[in-house]
Every structure is written in C-alpha cells, then in structure tokens.
Design a protein around this motif. Structure first.
Motif, PDB file in Angstrom:
ATOM      1  N   ALA A   7      22.108  41.658   5.017  1.00 26.41           N
ATOM      2  CA  ALA A   7      20.893  40.844   5.025  1.00 26.41           C
ATOM      3  C   ALA A   7      20.876  40.022   3.746  1.00 26.41           C
ATOM      4  O   ALA A   7      21.536  40.354   2.755  1.00 26.41           O
ATOM      5  CB  ALA A   7      19.654  41.728   5.106  1.00 26.41           C
ATOM      6  N   ILE A   8      20.111  38.949   3.763  1.00 26.94           N
ATOM      7  CA  ILE A   8      19.986  38.106   2.578  1.00 26.94           C
ATOM      8  C   ILE A   8      19.053  38.771   1.579  1.00 26.94           C
ATOM      9  O   ILE A   8      17.958  39.239   1.934  1.00 26.94           O
ATOM     10  CB  ILE A   8      19.472  36.710   2.967  1.00 26.94           C
ATOM     11  N   VAL A   9      19.487  38.853   0.337  1.00 26.94           N
ATOM     12  CA  VAL A   9      18.661  39.399  -0.735  1.00 26.94           C
ATOM     13  C   VAL A   9      17.619  38.349  -1.111  1.00 26.94           C
ATOM     14  O   VAL A   9      17.945  37.175  -1.325  1.00 26.94           O
ATOM     15  CB  VAL A   9      19.522  39.760  -1.962  1.00 26.94           C
ATOM     16  N   THR A  10      16.362  38.776  -1.200  1.00 28.27           N
ATOM     17  CA  THR A  10      15.289  37.843  -1.527  1.00 28.27           C
ATOM     18  C   THR A  10      14.553  38.278  -2.788  1.00 28.27           C
ATOM     19  O   THR A  10      14.584  39.454  -3.176  1.00 28.27           O
ATOM     20  CB  THR A  10      14.287  37.736  -0.366  1.00 28.27           C
ATOM     21  N   ASP A  11      13.881  37.305  -3.408  1.00 32.68           N
ATOM     22  CA  ASP A  11      13.102  37.598  -4.605  1.00 32.68           C
ATOM     23  C   ASP A  11      11.702  38.071  -4.214  1.00 32.68           C
ATOM     24  O   ASP A  11      11.417  38.299  -3.031  1.00 32.68           O
ATOM     25  CB  ASP A  11      13.058  36.385  -5.539  1.00 32.68           C
ATOM     26  N   HIS A  12      10.817  38.225  -5.204  1.00 29.23           N
ATOM     27  CA  HIS A  12       9.485  38.777  -4.916  1.00 29.23           C
ATOM     28  C   HIS A  12       8.613  37.822  -4.101  1.00 29.23           C
ATOM     29  O   HIS A  12       7.553  38.215  -3.603  1.00 29.23           O
ATOM     30  CB  HIS A  12       8.776  39.161  -6.222  1.00 29.23           C
ATOM     31  N   HIS A  13       9.047  36.572  -3.955  1.00 27.23           N
ATOM     32  CA  HIS A  13       8.324  35.641  -3.081  1.00 27.23           C
ATOM     33  C   HIS A  13       8.844  35.696  -1.644  1.00 27.23           C
ATOM     34  O   HIS A  13       8.219  35.148  -0.740  1.00 27.23           O
ATOM     35  CB  HIS A  13       8.474  34.199  -3.588  1.00 27.23           C
ATOM     36  N   GLY A  14      10.022  36.319  -1.459  1.00 24.21           N
ATOM     37  CA  GLY A  14      10.678  36.302  -0.159  1.00 24.21           C
ATOM     38  C   GLY A  14      11.717  35.206  -0.033  1.00 24.21           C
ATOM     39  O   GLY A  14      12.263  34.980   1.057  1.00 24.21           O
ATOM     40  N   GLY A  66      23.300  31.404  -4.207  1.00 27.30           N
ATOM     41  CA  GLY A  66      23.584  30.159  -3.517  1.00 27.30           C
ATOM     42  C   GLY A  66      23.366  28.938  -4.384  1.00 27.30           C
ATOM     43  O   GLY A  66      23.084  29.014  -5.582  1.00 27.30           O
ATOM     44  N   LEU A  67      23.503  27.808  -3.747  1.00 32.44           N
ATOM     45  CA  LEU A  67      23.276  26.511  -4.383  1.00 32.44           C
ATOM     46  C   LEU A  67      21.778  26.327  -4.583  1.00 32.44           C
ATOM     47  O   LEU A  67      21.009  26.376  -3.630  1.00 32.44           O
ATOM     48  CB  LEU A  67      23.859  25.447  -3.465  1.00 32.44           C
ATOM     49  N   ARG A  68      21.353  26.120  -5.836  1.00 32.48           N
ATOM     50  CA  ARG A  68      19.915  26.109  -6.107  1.00 32.48           C
ATOM     51  C   ARG A  68      19.338  24.694  -6.047  1.00 32.48           C
ATOM     52  O   ARG A  68      19.924  23.741  -6.550  1.00 32.48           O
ATOM     53  CB  ARG A  68      19.620  26.725  -7.480  1.00 32.48           C
ATOM     54  N   THR A  69      18.189  24.602  -5.412  1.00 28.91           N
ATOM     55  CA  THR A  69      17.448  23.350  -5.322  1.00 28.91           C
ATOM     56  C   THR A  69      15.998  23.627  -5.726  1.00 28.91           C
ATOM     57  O   THR A  69      15.559  24.783  -5.772  1.00 28.91           O
ATOM     58  CB  THR A  69      17.467  22.795  -3.882  1.00 28.91           C
ATOM     59  N   ASP A 124      13.710  27.140  -6.033  1.00 29.86           N
ATOM     60  CA  ASP A 124      13.416  27.567  -7.404  1.00 29.86           C
ATOM     61  C   ASP A 124      11.954  27.369  -7.772  1.00 29.86           C
ATOM     62  O   ASP A 124      11.418  28.074  -8.633  1.00 29.86           O
ATOM     63  CB  ASP A 124      14.308  26.810  -8.404  1.00 29.86           C
ATOM     64  N   VAL A 125      11.298  26.400  -7.131  1.00 30.87           N
ATOM     65  CA  VAL A 125       9.872  26.127  -7.375  1.00 30.87           C
ATOM     66  C   VAL A 125       9.212  26.000  -5.999  1.00 30.87           C
ATOM     67  O   VAL A 125       8.840  24.919  -5.554  1.00 30.87           O
ATOM     68  CB  VAL A 125       9.691  24.835  -8.202  1.00 30.87           C
ATOM     69  N   PRO A 126       9.051  27.131  -5.311  1.00 34.34           N
ATOM     70  CA  PRO A 126       8.669  27.067  -3.892  1.00 34.34           C
ATOM     71  C   PRO A 126       7.168  26.908  -3.668  1.00 34.34           C
ATOM     72  O   PRO A 126       6.333  27.345  -4.451  1.00 34.34           O
ATOM     73  CB  PRO A 126       9.145  28.411  -3.361  1.00 34.34           C
ATOM     74  N   LEU A 127       6.844  26.290  -2.545  1.00 35.60           N
ATOM     75  CA  LEU A 127       5.488  26.286  -1.987  1.00 35.60           C
ATOM     76  C   LEU A 127       5.429  27.116  -0.702  1.00 35.60           C
ATOM     77  O   LEU A 127       4.365  27.280  -0.124  1.00 35.60           O
ATOM     78  CB  LEU A 127       5.046  24.850  -1.660  1.00 35.60           C
ATOM     79  N   ALA A 128       6.595  27.594  -0.281  1.00 37.83           N
ATOM     80  CA  ALA A 128       6.693  28.310   0.990  1.00 37.83           C
ATOM     81  C   ALA A 128       7.985  29.114   0.982  1.00 37.83           C
ATOM     82  O   ALA A 128       8.872  28.886   0.162  1.00 37.83           O
ATOM     83  CB  ALA A 128       6.702  27.325   2.157  1.00 37.83           C
ATOM     84  N   GLU A 149       1.087  21.512 -12.681  1.00 36.25           N
ATOM     85  CA  GLU A 149       2.072  22.494 -13.139  1.00 36.25           C
ATOM     86  C   GLU A 149       3.234  22.585 -12.155  1.00 36.25           C
ATOM     87  O   GLU A 149       4.404  22.667 -12.563  1.00 36.25           O
ATOM     88  CB  GLU A 149       1.412  23.862 -13.297  1.00 36.25           C
ATOM     89  N   TYR A 150       2.897  22.590 -10.865  1.00 37.07           N
ATOM     90  CA  TYR A 150       3.948  22.656  -9.849  1.00 37.07           C
ATOM     91  C   TYR A 150       4.908  21.484  -9.982  1.00 37.07           C
ATOM     92  O   TYR A 150       6.141  21.667 -10.009  1.00 37.07           O
ATOM     93  CB  TYR A 150       3.338  22.668  -8.450  1.00 37.07           C
ATOM     94  N   LEU A 151       4.393  20.255 -10.089  1.00 40.48           N
ATOM     95  CA  LEU A 151       5.259  19.084 -10.119  1.00 40.48           C
ATOM     96  C   LEU A 151       6.085  19.008 -11.393  1.00 40.48           C
ATOM     97  O   LEU A 151       7.222  18.523 -11.378  1.00 40.48           O
ATOM     98  CB  LEU A 151       4.427  17.814  -9.938  1.00 40.48           C
ATOM     99  N   THR A 152       5.557  19.515 -12.486  1.00 45.94           N
ATOM    100  CA  THR A 152       6.351  19.568 -13.722  1.00 45.94           C
ATOM    101  C   THR A 152       7.544  20.492 -13.550  1.00 45.94           C
ATOM    102  O   THR A 152       8.681  20.149 -13.921  1.00 45.94           O
ATOM    103  CB  THR A 152       5.472  20.038 -14.888  1.00 45.94           C
ATOM    104  N   ALA A 153       7.296  21.664 -12.989  1.00 48.38           N
ATOM    105  CA  ALA A 153       8.388  22.616 -12.774  1.00 48.38           C
ATOM    106  C   ALA A 153       9.362  22.100 -11.718  1.00 48.38           C
ATOM    107  O   ALA A 153      10.586  22.268 -11.845  1.00 48.38           O
ATOM    108  CB  ALA A 153       7.822  23.972 -12.356  1.00 48.38           C
ATOM    109  N   PHE A 154       8.835  21.477 -10.673  1.00 47.83           N
ATOM    110  CA  PHE A 154       9.685  20.934  -9.611  1.00 47.83           C
ATOM    111  C   PHE A 154      10.611  19.865 -10.168  1.00 47.83           C
ATOM    112  O   PHE A 154      11.816  19.832  -9.857  1.00 47.83           O
ATOM    113  CB  PHE A 154       8.813  20.358  -8.486  1.00 47.83           C
ATOM    114  N   THR A 155      10.081  18.981 -10.994  1.00 40.45           N
ATOM    115  CA  THR A 155      10.889  17.903 -11.566  1.00 40.45           C
ATOM    116  C   THR A 155      12.024  18.462 -12.414  1.00 40.45           C
ATOM    117  O   THR A 155      13.167  17.983 -12.340  1.00 40.45           O
ATOM    118  CB  THR A 155      10.005  16.968 -12.405  1.00 40.45           C
ATOM    119  N   ALA A 156      11.726  19.475 -13.214  1.00 41.09           N
ATOM    120  CA  ALA A 156      12.776  20.084 -14.041  1.00 41.09           C
ATOM    121  C   ALA A 156      13.865  20.714 -13.170  1.00 41.09           C
ATOM    122  O   ALA A 156      15.066  20.579 -13.450  1.00 41.09           O
ATOM    123  CB  ALA A 156      12.166  21.130 -14.968  1.00 41.09           C
ATOM    124  N   ALA A 157      13.458  21.392 -12.079  1.00 42.12           N
ATOM    125  CA  ALA A 157      14.439  22.010 -11.176  1.00 42.12           C
ATOM    126  C   ALA A 157      15.254  20.952 -10.445  1.00 42.12           C
ATOM    127  O   ALA A 157      16.464  21.121 -10.226  1.00 42.12           O
ATOM    128  CB  ALA A 157      13.736  22.923 -10.179  1.00 42.12           C
TER     129      ALA A 157
END
Length: 469
Positions: A369-376, A381-384, A388-392, A429-437
């Motif tokens: 199974a795929i290992v998931t973080d505390h958000h699920g 893998g290749l990070r996007t 890394d800054v999820p809304l879902a 805050e979300y968009l700042t983190a998203f832009t950095a990612a």
C-alpha cells in the motif's frame, strides 16, 4: 520490403484533439493513409523479467493505416522535434492521450506531432471500455480502404511510421525537417511501447527517445492478444525496461499505475535509474483526472484561468454516472507531463539527462500500500506543491468496480477545521507556502517555468473556493 505508400486524405481527421480550433495554437492538422507490409515478431528465447528480449521476424501481412499530423503553420516555429504517439484504443477508438495531456507544452515549444493508428481496434473495432467508435464504424466512406491485420503487426507498423517521419518528412510533414523523433504512448499504448523497447527497438533503431506514460505492470503481448482480456493479461510478463537501453527513456507513473487494479501494477517491475532511464512516480495523481476528461478539451492557452479552475472543480459525475466520491481533481499530472516532454527533449538534444526522482513510498509485502502522511497524502515520489502544500487528499485509487471509473482515482477536500489548523493565516499563508513549493519543483525540473504564472493564478482561485467552503 517496399517502402510504405503515403496518400493524403482531404477533410477533417477523425481524432479528438480538442474542442478548440487548432489555429488558436498556431497549428494545422492533416491526415495520411500509409500502406505497406509489416512483420510480426516471435520470441527467440524466454521473455524474462529483465526485459532483455530477443525476437525474430515471423509472419508478414499487408496493412493500410492512417496517421494524423499536427504541425506549426509557421515553419520557423518548429523546434526540430517530432513527437510520434501510439494512439490509445482502450476506449474503443483512437485517442491521442499524450496530446490531450501535454498539447500546451507541445504547441508553445514548437514540436510537430504525429498520431499513429497502430492497433487494430482503432480501425476495425474490437474490445473497448466505452464502445465501438473505430474509424470504419464511424466513417466507413472515409476510412473504408484501411486494413489492419492484427496487433501482432502493430510494433512494425509503428516503427515504419517512425522511419517515414524521419526520412520522408517532405511528404508527411509539409517540408519540416526533423532533427529528433520521439515515441510516446499512454496507458495501453505505454505497455505496447514497453514491449517495443524490450523486444523491437534494439533491432529497429528508429526513435531517439521514448516517453512511456502511465504504464501498468504488463508488457503487451507479441502475439496480438488483447490487454482487455483477463486470460491474456494473466499470462503476460511484468518486465523491467531492458538495462542496455540505447536512447533516453522517461517513464511517468501515477499512483493508479503503480498499484494497479484494472491491470497488475507497475511496482514489481520497478528498477533504479540508469544511464538512459528515468522513472517519475507522481504522488496524488491518478491515471485519469478532471483535466483528462474536461480541461484538456478546452485548454488552448487562451481561455481564462477561471474556466480552467472550473474544469478542476471537484465532481462526482463521470460520463453521466454518479460516483460515490469525487474523481481526482488535482492538476499535477498534466503539468508534470509538460515537464517530462521538455526534459526528454533536452536529454535527447543535449545529452543532459532528465532529473531523477525517488519512488513513492510503499509498505512491504506482495500486496503493498502507499505510505501516507498524517494528512493522508502519499509520501515519497516526485514532489509538487499539490502534495507538499495540500488543500485535499487526492489519490490514484477508489472503490469503483467499473474498469473505466477506477482509472479516475479519488479526491477529498479538507474541511474548514482541517484547513484552519493547517493554514492559520488563511489563503495568504497557503499561497506563500504553495509558491515556495512550486519554485522547488521548478528548480528540480519537474515543472516547467513557463507554467508558473498560470499555476499560481489557478492556486489562488482554488484557495478562494476551498477556504470559502
């Protein structure tokens, strides 16, 4: 063996390139019938898991297939690379899957494109997940002269088309002169390309590079059996790409492809990067998603970003059917494929390899199974920025029994409480983190910089919707 005969067909080709006018992209399409003699191939030994297969020519048969070319109307825009796609027939029709997912990158960078009807189903009809929309069925007058002798001949037919692209560009491409010819294919076509790479490419030497997009575990059979037939699939090997590759190969794998379900998953065939191999596994991505079925058809680069954002809006409808969940609505698959095209082109043209990416993390055992973080969200893998800054939580899997529906994965937006805990500063805050990612992904080579403005606009619109929910 005589050279194939090329005969142009007037009128509009039957191929779902998009609902927009190709002239919006600065491109035009034309269609050509190709008639010739093709060989099938028989194994000269074991089809082993290492992919180092040896085959010999077997039967021969006459064929008449078609190719659709999409080329810049201004020849000065041509970047010297022709992308030749093995059209996908899983739905019961020829589908330009890679074109649909990556046409924006192909058009803005000046590629020429050729879609090849390599398999029998697209011409004559046969097993399909949607119905029979084969060329002879939908337009017997236009396509009645076509003749496909069977998928055992598809490998040579595709290779012959590659040779025509390279050596007869005046006839096929309106005088464009290719410097590089890339083979691409998605899903079923990717499994046929896997067999082509392992068995045929070493003796053919036609293509300068390969994009194997969304391959499952099996390689297509050499004897013409259908990948939609469970009995055929049960006897197929799950091979690696051969380790003595001679040209660059970039494989793009989603969560759906990795674990399988419709077909055995890719994970048993995993292998490390090599001199001419890179494998990009995309966490949070499904085999198909909202862009596949909605965004791709309207996305000509000119539509307002608001319309693109609407195409990504979570929905549980699929082809008139109500699902028990949202289908995968994350954008990363489409944008990563842009980067895959760009990196493969650079690799072939300059010798600079595409970047390596780590695999998605899996649990141990025969049924991982795929290992998931505390958000699920999937780890590794290749990070996007979408993982890394999820809304879902978006995933490549779902509980659908229907074969087509299972390919679309699933998505679950975070509720308001989860968003507030994750981003107490709200959308800013979300968009700042998203832009950095996003900038990390661009620096790593997994997103092209030309997509940055659109992605940020799309992220802002998406954040506004999610935080207001």
């Amino acid at each position: 063996m005589r050279d194939p005969i090329l005969t142009p067909i007037d009128g509009v080709p039957n191929l779902l390139l998009g609902s927009y006018d190709l002239s919006d992209l600065g491109y035009a399409a034309r269609e050509v019938v190709i008639e010739g003699t093709a060989s099938s191939y028989a194994p000269a030994g074991e089809l082993a898991a290492d992919g180092r297969w040896t085959v010999t020519p077997a039967a021969r048969a006459e064929y008449a297939t078609r190719a659709v070319t999409v080329v810049p109307t201004d020849a000065a825009r041509f970047n010297g690379t022709v992308v030749v796609e093995w059209l996908n027939v899983s739905g019961g029709l020829d589908a330009p899957a890679v074109w649909l997912m990556a046409h924006r990158e192909l058009a803005r960078a000046g590629y020429a494109y050729v879609g090849v009807s390599a398999q029998r189903v697209g011409i004559e009809g046969g097993p399909g997940m949607v119905g029979d929309f084969s060329l002879k069925t939908v337009d017997p007058q236009r396509y009645g002269r076509l003749n496909h002798p069977g998928d055992e001949f598809s490998f040579d037919i595709f290779g012959q088309l590659g040779t025509v692209v390279r050596h007869r560009s005046a006839e096929l491409l309106g005088g464009l002169h290719p410097e590089r010819v890339l083979a691409v294919g998605e899903s079923q076509s990717a499994m046929f390309l896997t067999t082509y790479l392992d068995a045929v490419a070493p003796r053919a030497g036609v293509f300068d590079g390969f994009l194997v997009h969304s391959r499952f575990g099996p390689a297509a059979p050499l004897d013409g059996g259908s990948l939609l037939d469970p009995a055929t699939v049960a006897r197929l090997p799950l091979p690696r790409f051969r380790t003595d590759l001679r040209v660059p190969v970039l494989a793009v794998i989603t969560e759906t492809d990795l674990l399988g379900g419709v077909l055995p998953g890719y994970f048993p065939a995993r292998q490390p990067a090599g001199e001419y191999l890179r494998v990009w596994e995309i966490p949070g991505a499904a085999h198909a998603d909202n862009y596949t079925i909605q965004g791709a058809f309207l996305d000509n680069g000119l539509v307002p970003v608001e319309e693109l954002a609407e195409a990504y809006r979570p929905t549980s409808m699929l082809m008139g059917r109500q699902l028990a969940h949202f289908r995968n609505f994350a954008p990363q698959h489409h944008y990563v494929l842009h980067a895959a095209i760009a990196r493969l082109h650079d690799w072939v043209g300059t010798g600079r390899p595409a970047p390596e990416a780590p695999p998605i993390d899996l649990t141990d055992g025969d049924r991982p199974a795929i290992v998931t973080d505390h958000h699920g969200v999937a780890c590794g893998g290749l990070r996007t920025p979408w993982v890394d800054v999820p809304l879902a939580v978006t995933s490549g899997s779902n509980a659908e029994a229907d074969r087509m529906a299972s390919l679309f994965g699933s998505g679950t937006p975070f509720d308001a409480d989860h968003l507030a805990r994750l981003y107490p500063g709200g959308p800013t805050e979300y968009l700042t983190a998203f832009t950095a990612a996003l900038d990390r992904a661009i620096d790593a080579g997994f997103i092209v910089s030309a997509d940055r403005p659109e992605i940020l606009e799309l992220a802002a619109l998406t954040a506004r919707r999610h935080f207001a929910a």
